[in-house]
Design an enzyme around this catalytic site. Structure first.
Site, PDB file in Angstrom:
ATOM      1  N   LYS A   1      33.171  86.964  -2.943  1.00  0.00           N
ATOM      2  CA  LYS A   1      33.352  86.000  -1.913  1.00  0.00           C
ATOM      3  C   LYS A   1      34.300  86.645  -0.802  1.00  0.00           C
ATOM      4  CE  LYS A   1      34.571  81.244  -1.208  1.00  0.00           C
ATOM      5  NZ  LYS A   1      35.199  80.188  -1.600  1.00  0.00           N
TER       6      LYS A   1
ATOM      7  N   SER B   1      32.627  75.608  -0.644  1.00  0.00           N
ATOM      8  CA  SER B   1      32.659  76.553   0.436  1.00  0.00           C
ATOM      9  C   SER B   1      32.076  78.177   0.002  1.00  0.00           C
ATOM     10  CB  SER B   1      33.828  77.126   0.799  1.00  0.00           C
ATOM     11  OG  SER B   1      34.639  77.693  -0.052  1.00  0.00           O
TER      12      SER B   1
ATOM     13  N   SER C   1      34.925  74.516  -4.721  1.00  0.00           N
ATOM     14  CA  SER C   1      34.384  75.463  -3.905  1.00  0.00           C
ATOM     15  C   SER C   1      33.498  76.308  -5.002  1.00  0.00           C
ATOM     16  CB  SER C   1      34.995  76.287  -2.986  1.00  0.00           C
ATOM     17  OG  SER C   1      35.212  75.440  -1.780  1.00  0.00           O
TER      18      SER C   1
HETATM   19  N1  GLN Z   1      34.815  71.346   0.126  1.00  0.00           N
HETATM   20  C1  GLN Z   1      36.162  71.212  -0.241  1.00  0.00           C
HETATM   21  C2  GLN Z   1      36.884  71.346   1.184  1.00  0.00           C
HETATM   22  O1  GLN Z   1      36.234  71.359   2.078  1.00  0.00           O
HETATM   23  C3  GLN Z   1      36.726  72.103  -1.151  1.00  0.00           C
HETATM   24  C4  GLN Z   1      36.904  73.624  -0.597  1.00  0.00           C
HETATM   25  C5  GLN Z   1      37.064  74.650  -1.596  1.00  0.00           C
HETATM   26  O2  GLN Z   1      37.507  74.227  -2.648  1.00  0.00           O
HETATM   27  N2  GLN Z   1      37.454  75.914  -1.096  1.00  0.00           N
HETATM   28  O3  GLN Z   1      38.272  71.473   1.168  1.00  0.00           O
END
Ligand code: GLN
Length: 504
Positions: free
Chosen positions: A80, A155, A179
């Site tokens: 990532k 994400s 994410s």
């Molecule tokens: N979707 C969650 C957010 O927008 C989690 C994001 C993540 O785990 N990086 O914060």
């Protein structure tokens, strides 16, 4: 598509150990698959074909000499783009880091290299890991290999889609509020967030330090355990890293796959279902719970009443930490610099750069976090949220007194259409309602495929949670469920995926 791309990492490792294939052949097969499908999927922001093939050749030489660096030596991996990679671009999905090449590797990346895993490239993500759909990437969305009109989750949608589309057998993700697990759920892949402190954050570009964790993204539970063993364990460079050995993770997965869950107590969290959960998601979840009972597990219902406040607490704590972390992108140190006309002051350069370099979601969270931390509001917002966080940990403690692991659907719905929730931040935030409590409490969580929702034929995720430091329980229960489900499906769920990626 080459047969090699369809194999799990464990299968590839066994073939390499037996001399039945080479790392160069596997790596080339992945690169060919990337060439064939990534124009449609857009899982990658950067592909390092030359670097990966050189690492693969070095791996083949080690295998030939009988000195493999690890069981996964030679099995390629995607990373990532929020993890620092020496000599390779690291953008965090943001324009503000366009062109930044880190001078060092994140600890997890050095561990991949030491273990001999060729790095295929960097995967797409929501800008600075803020989002649940990968639509907030400044470089355009990633598409779900099951249906390219749909989101791959976020994400870490790039890592999940790369694995689901057979572009890579393994990937690294990061999970601040879900994410790794939520993209796993909506793409039919496996993802694990470790116990907080179980995998080093050194070189992970911080969004919210008290929540962020790196973890494996794979197609099987055993592969996740194998990758976890490569990247996990104490790191003196991360002050929050836990200084004790990892439990035996791959062994736990192998034990689980044998199918015996006698004596394991499984708690179904009553707050993580019902209103807001798609009918087909609940149906597949219930069927999976029934299978666990068949394997000998004892199923109990547990209540975690504070979970209804988890999302609200998260959306104060996470932006507060992020607003502070993102202050470092000041046009002076990294990436983009926008210099307005005239004779601008340093502040004017910073303002112009941050205005041009950050997307709307990032700006929204910086404003929210700055507000929540401002004097006068601190106690009412940030302070309250921290108290809720304590209540959530206490709910988990009480639940784990009754059960060895807790279970829930990973995400309330299957993959939604690209664009569907983009203009509605709260609808987007709700995707993480089931994953966020684990981050707030620092406990580990695993998502694995539970089948396809009958109403739309899209993957459903099953989440397993364990107490801190008991990550091995996730692998045992996860592998047991996976083995039973695959028996019913007649093979892996991804074998049922539509043609894109050549999976059908
Ligand atoms: N979707 C969650 C957010 O927008 C989690 C994001 C993540 O785990 N990086 O914060």
């Amino acid at each position: 598509m080459s047969d090699l791309t369809k194999k799990s990492a464990a299968e590839l490792a066994a073939m390499l150990a037996a001399g039945e294939t080479t790392s160069v052949a596997i790596t080339q097969a992945c690169l060919d698959q990337i060439d064939a499908v990534d124009t449609d999927i857009h899982a990658f922001l950067h592909v390092d074909a030359e670097g990966a093939l050189a690492q693969a050749a070095a791996s083949d030489a080690r295998r030939a000499a009988g000195t493999p660096a690890s069981p996964l030596d030679g099995v390629p991996v995607a990373v990532k783009d929020v993890l620092a990679t020496e000599g390779l671009p690291t953008t965090c999905g943001s324009k503000i880091l366009d062109g930044w090449i880190p001078p060092y590797d994140a600890t997890v990346v050095s561990r991949l290299k030491e273990a001999g895993l060729p790095i295929l490239g960097k995967t797409n993500m929501d800008e600075f890991a803020m989002g649940s759909s990968t639509e907030h990437s400044a470089y355009g969305p990633t598409r779900n290999p099951w249906d390219t009109d749909r989101i791959p989750g976020g994400s870490g949608g790039g890592s999940a889609a790369a694995v689901a589309a057979f572009e890579a057998p393994l990937a690294l993700g990061t999970d601040t509020g879900g994410s790794i697990r939520q993209p796993g759920a909506v793409t039919g892949t496996v993802g694990l967030k470790p116990t907080y402190g179980g995998i080093s954050r050194y070189g992970l570009v911080a969004m919210a330090n008290s929540l962020d964790q790196v973890g494996p993204v794979t197609r099987t539970v055993l592969d996740a355990a194998l990758l976890h063993e490569v990247i996990g364990g104490h790191d003196p460079l991360d002050s929050t890293s836990i200084d004790q050995p990892l439990p035996a993770l791959a062994d736990a997965a192998r034990q689980g796959a044998a199918g015996d869950l006698a004596g394991v107590r499984i708690g179904v969290i009553s707050e993580l279902r019902g209103e807001g959960y798609q009918a087909g998601v609940e149906q597949r979840f219930d069927e999976a719970v029934a299978l666990l009972t068949k394997a000998g597990a004892e199923v109990v219902e547990v209540s975690c009443p504070s979970f209804v406040h988890a999302l609200a607490a998260y959306y104060l704590i996470m932006p507060s930490e992020a607003s502070s972390n993102l202050a470092r992108f000041d046009a002076m140190r990294y990436g983009l610099r926008v210099v307005p006309d005239g004779d601008p002051s340093a502040e004017e350069v910073m303002r112009a750069t941050r205005d041009a370099g950050f997307g709307d979601e990032v700006k929204r969270r910086i404003i929210l976090g700055t507000y929540a931390l401002s004097s006068g509001y601190y106690d009412a917002y940030y302070g309250q949220a921290q108290k809720v966080r304590t209540l959530i940990s206490r709910d988990f403690e009480a639940a784990f007194a009754k059960a060895d692991v807790l279970v829930s659907p990973t995400a309330p719905t299957t993959a939604f259409k690209i664009g569907e929730k983009l203009d509605d931040p709260v609808a987007m935030y709700l995707n993480d309602v089931a994953t966020i409590p684990a981050n707030l409490a620092g406990i580990p969580g695993l998502s694995l495929p539970a089948g396809l929702a009958p109403e739309d034929g899209l993957p459903v995720g099953f989440q397993v949670l364990a107490p801190a430091l008991a990550d091995d329980r996730l692998y045992r229960v996860g592998a047991a469920l996976e083995a039973m489900l695959e028996k019913e499906w007649g093979g892996p769920l991804l074998a049922q995926a539509p043609a894109l990626g050549g999976a059908r």
